[in-house]
Design a protein around this motif. Structure first.
Motif, PDB file in Angstrom:
ATOM      1  N   ILE A 103       0.846  -1.195   0.000  1.00 21.22           N
ATOM      2  CA  ILE A 103       0.000   0.000   0.000  1.00 21.22           C
ATOM      3  C   ILE A 103       0.879   1.242   0.000  1.00 21.22           C
ATOM      4  N   LEU A 104       0.505   2.227  -0.813  1.00 17.23           N
ATOM      5  CA  LEU A 104       1.177   3.524  -0.815  1.00 17.23           C
ATOM      6  C   LEU A 104       0.157   4.603  -0.459  1.00 17.23           C
ATOM      7  N   ASP A 105       0.461   5.372   0.582  1.00 23.35           N
ATOM      8  CA  ASP A 105      -0.376   6.488   1.020  1.00 23.35           C
ATOM      9  C   ASP A 105       0.328   7.785   0.613  1.00 23.35           C
ATOM     10  N   ILE A 106      -0.226   8.492  -0.366  1.00 25.45           N
ATOM     11  CA  ILE A 106       0.405   9.685  -0.926  1.00 25.45           C
ATOM     12  C   ILE A 106      -0.177  10.942  -0.277  1.00 25.45           C
ATOM     13  N   GLY A 107       0.710  11.791   0.258  1.00 25.51           N
ATOM     14  CA  GLY A 107       0.281  12.976   1.000  1.00 25.51           C
ATOM     15  C   GLY A 107      -0.196  12.576   2.384  1.00 25.51           C
ATOM     16  N   THR A 108       0.607  11.811   3.082  1.00 25.95           N
ATOM     17  CA  THR A 108       0.166  11.117   4.298  1.00 25.95           C
ATOM     18  C   THR A 108      -0.120  12.035   5.470  1.00 25.95           C
ATOM     19  N   GLY A 109       0.546  13.196   5.557  1.00 21.28           N
ATOM     20  CA  GLY A 109       0.319  14.089   6.692  1.00 21.28           C
ATOM     21  C   GLY A 109       0.679  13.431   8.007  1.00 21.28           C
ATOM     22  N   SER A 110      -0.282  13.340   8.911  1.00 22.30           N
ATOM     23  CA  SER A 110      -0.052  12.698  10.208  1.00 22.30           C
ATOM     24  C   SER A 110       0.139  11.194  10.084  1.00 22.30           C
ATOM     25  N   GLY A 111      -0.193  10.645   8.918  1.00 25.99           N
ATOM     26  CA  GLY A 111      -0.100   9.201   8.712  1.00 25.99           C
ATOM     27  C   GLY A 111      -1.372   8.463   9.047  1.00 25.99           C
ATOM     28  N   CYS A 112      -2.481   9.184   9.271  1.00 24.98           N
ATOM     29  CA  CYS A 112      -3.681   8.522   9.796  1.00 24.98           C
ATOM     30  C   CYS A 112      -4.206   7.429   8.859  1.00 24.98           C
ATOM     31  N   ILE A 113      -4.167   7.661   7.543  1.00 29.22           N
ATOM     32  CA  ILE A 113      -4.673   6.636   6.625  1.00 29.22           C
ATOM     33  C   ILE A 113      -3.725   5.434   6.588  1.00 29.22           C
ATOM     34  N   GLY A 114      -2.476   5.691   6.237  1.00 28.74           N
ATOM     35  CA  GLY A 114      -1.522   4.596   6.068  1.00 28.74           C
ATOM     36  C   GLY A 114      -1.266   3.819   7.341  1.00 28.74           C
ATOM     37  N   LEU A 115      -1.145   4.506   8.465  1.00 29.50           N
ATOM     38  CA  LEU A 115      -0.857   3.815   9.723  1.00 29.50           C
ATOM     39  C   LEU A 115      -2.057   3.011  10.204  1.00 29.50           C
ATOM     40  N   THR A 116      -3.255   3.525   9.990  1.00 31.57           N
ATOM     41  CA  THR A 116      -4.446   2.750  10.347  1.00 31.57           C
ATOM     42  C   THR A 116      -4.521   1.473   9.512  1.00 31.57           C
ATOM     43  N   LEU A 117      -4.239   1.597   8.217  1.00 35.16           N
ATOM     44  CA  LEU A 117      -4.244   0.401   7.361  1.00 35.16           C
ATOM     45  C   LEU A 117      -3.161  -0.583   7.787  1.00 35.16           C
ATOM     46  N   ALA A 118      -2.009  -0.068   8.177  1.00 28.53           N
ATOM     47  CA  ALA A 118      -0.927  -0.946   8.626  1.00 28.53           C
ATOM     48  C   ALA A 118      -1.334  -1.713   9.887  1.00 28.53           C
ATOM     49  N   LYS A 119      -2.072  -1.073  10.768  1.00 26.89           N
ATOM     50  CA  LYS A 119      -2.510  -1.738  11.996  1.00 26.89           C
ATOM     51  C   LYS A 119      -3.655  -2.716  11.739  1.00 26.89           C
ATOM     52  N   GLU A 120      -4.586  -2.314  10.872  1.00 22.73           N
ATOM     53  CA  GLU A 120      -5.773  -3.126  10.642  1.00 22.73           C
ATOM     54  C   GLU A 120      -5.536  -4.254   9.641  1.00 22.73           C
ATOM     55  N   LEU A 121      -4.534  -4.093   8.779  1.00 21.30           N
ATOM     56  CA  LEU A 121      -4.185  -5.122   7.786  1.00 21.30           C
ATOM     57  C   LEU A 121      -2.756  -5.585   8.078  1.00 21.30           C
ATOM     58  N   PRO A 122      -2.602  -6.492   9.027  1.00 19.10           N
ATOM     59  CA  PRO A 122      -1.271  -6.845   9.530  1.00 19.10           C
ATOM     60  C   PRO A 122      -0.342  -7.496   8.507  1.00 19.10           C
ATOM     61  N   HIS A 123      -0.895  -7.964   7.392  1.00 23.43           N
ATOM     62  CA  HIS A 123      -0.045  -8.572   6.363  1.00 23.43           C
ATOM     63  C   HIS A 123       0.321  -7.568   5.263  1.00 23.43           C
ATOM     64  N   SER A 124       0.013  -6.308   5.486  1.00 22.34           N
ATOM     65  CA  SER A 124       0.305  -5.290   4.479  1.00 22.34           C
ATOM     66  C   SER A 124       1.686  -4.682   4.695  1.00 22.34           C
ATOM     67  N   ALA A 125       2.272  -4.228   3.598  1.00 21.68           N
ATOM     68  CA  ALA A 125       3.511  -3.447   3.643  1.00 21.68           C
ATOM     69  C   ALA A 125       3.148  -2.044   3.183  1.00 21.68           C
ATOM     70  N   VAL A 126       3.219  -1.088   4.090  1.00 21.59           N
ATOM     71  CA  VAL A 126       2.703   0.253   3.845  1.00 21.59           C
ATOM     72  C   VAL A 126       3.839   1.258   3.727  1.00 21.59           C
TER      73      VAL A 126
END
Length: 279
Positions: A115-138
């Motif tokens: 997963i790539l989160d573009i314009g992440t800011g605080s990281g809320c989108i990418g970090l939430t996905l990383a926590k909720e989808l434990p097999h993801s590489a974010v």
């Protein structure tokens, strides 16, 4: 000092700026954050006292200046997680949680994905996905050094193992890898829409993360879409949070780039707020 007296002062000073319900909510947020007490605690014991009235009044002073409560406290809540925020990052919003939910409903929780989160800011989108989808590489990407510093601290606090990239997406000719999902909440508010923006956003949140020129309001979506077309794996998805007034234009743009099965979705307030496109 009685907290009831502070409540009265909050309501008196904030109701000329916010409506009565918002003023009361701001008081209750401070009650929980400064005293560790809930509304029920306060109702059951109206003689509660504070040992830190100066801190309460300092917060109230900033609220009167319409500084967002999240920036005053230095944190915001998103999808059940706590994120540090400051003047270099947008404050996470409920409609963005809806975008995250849509992404998670699209993939299997045990599926290994990039997963790539573009314009992440605080990281809320990418970090939430990383926590909720434990097999993801974010991977989290942002142009702002200061925003990435906040995202890195949030990743450490959440014990989320992610990668970080700094770069101007408009200047990139290619991405560093291929991905199953690319998601972005880029700047999308047109200059002409500034009249709709409240002072607490206009004066305190980063303009580079909010506004685009009226002449080309989809500039970020076009560039990210072109990069995604080249760097999404077969069957991959591109997700966007979008300007509610430009839903039709977004679908046309994505179709012109070559995406198929583009879906335009409304948020809980019935505004067109997000898109999903398949490569």
């Amino acid at each position: 000092m009685l907290i009831k007296l502070l409540q009265d002062q909050f309501i008196a000073e904030l109701t000329p700026i916010y409506d009565a319900l918002e003023a009361q909510q701001l008081f209750l947020i401070c009650l929980e954050e400064l005293e560790g007490k809930t509304r029920i605690d306060f109702v059951m014991n109206p003689t509660l006292e504070t040992k830190q009235p100066e801190q309460w009044l300092a917060v109230l002073t900033e609220l009167v200046q319409q500084k967002p409560i999240q920036q005053i406290l230095g944190k915001a809540y998103f999808y059940g997680y706590t994120f540090e925020v400051n003047e270099h990052t947008l404050i996470p919003r409920p409609e963005t949680e809806e975008l995250v939910e849509w992404i998670m409903a699209t993939v299997a929780v045990d599926q290994p994905i990039r997963i790539l989160d573009i314009g992440t800011g605080s990281g809320c989108i990418g970090l939430t996905l990383a926590k909720e989808l434990p097999h993801s590489a974010v991977t989290l990407l942002d142009i702002s050094t200061e925003a990435l510093a906040v995202a890195k601290r949030n990743a450490a606090a959440l014990n989320a193992k992610v990668n970080f990239l700094q770069g101007d997406i408009l200047a990139l000719e290619q991405l560093a890898d291929t991905y199953d999902i690319i998601v972005s909440n880029p700047p999308y508010i047109r200059e002409l829409e500034k009249v709709e923006i409240k002072k607490n956003v206009m004066d305190y949140e980063p303009h580079t993360a909010l506004f685009v020129d009226d002449g080309d309001p989809l500039i970020f979506y076009r560039k990210i879409g072109l990069l995604a077309k080249a760097h999404l794996k077969p069957g991959g998805f591109l997700f966007y949070e979008i300007n509610q007034y430009l839903g039709k234009e977004m679908v046309e743009l994505l179709e012109a780039i070559g995406f198929t099965q583009t879906e335009l979705r409304r948020d809980l307030l019935n505004n067109f707020r997000m898109t999903k496109s398949k490569i």
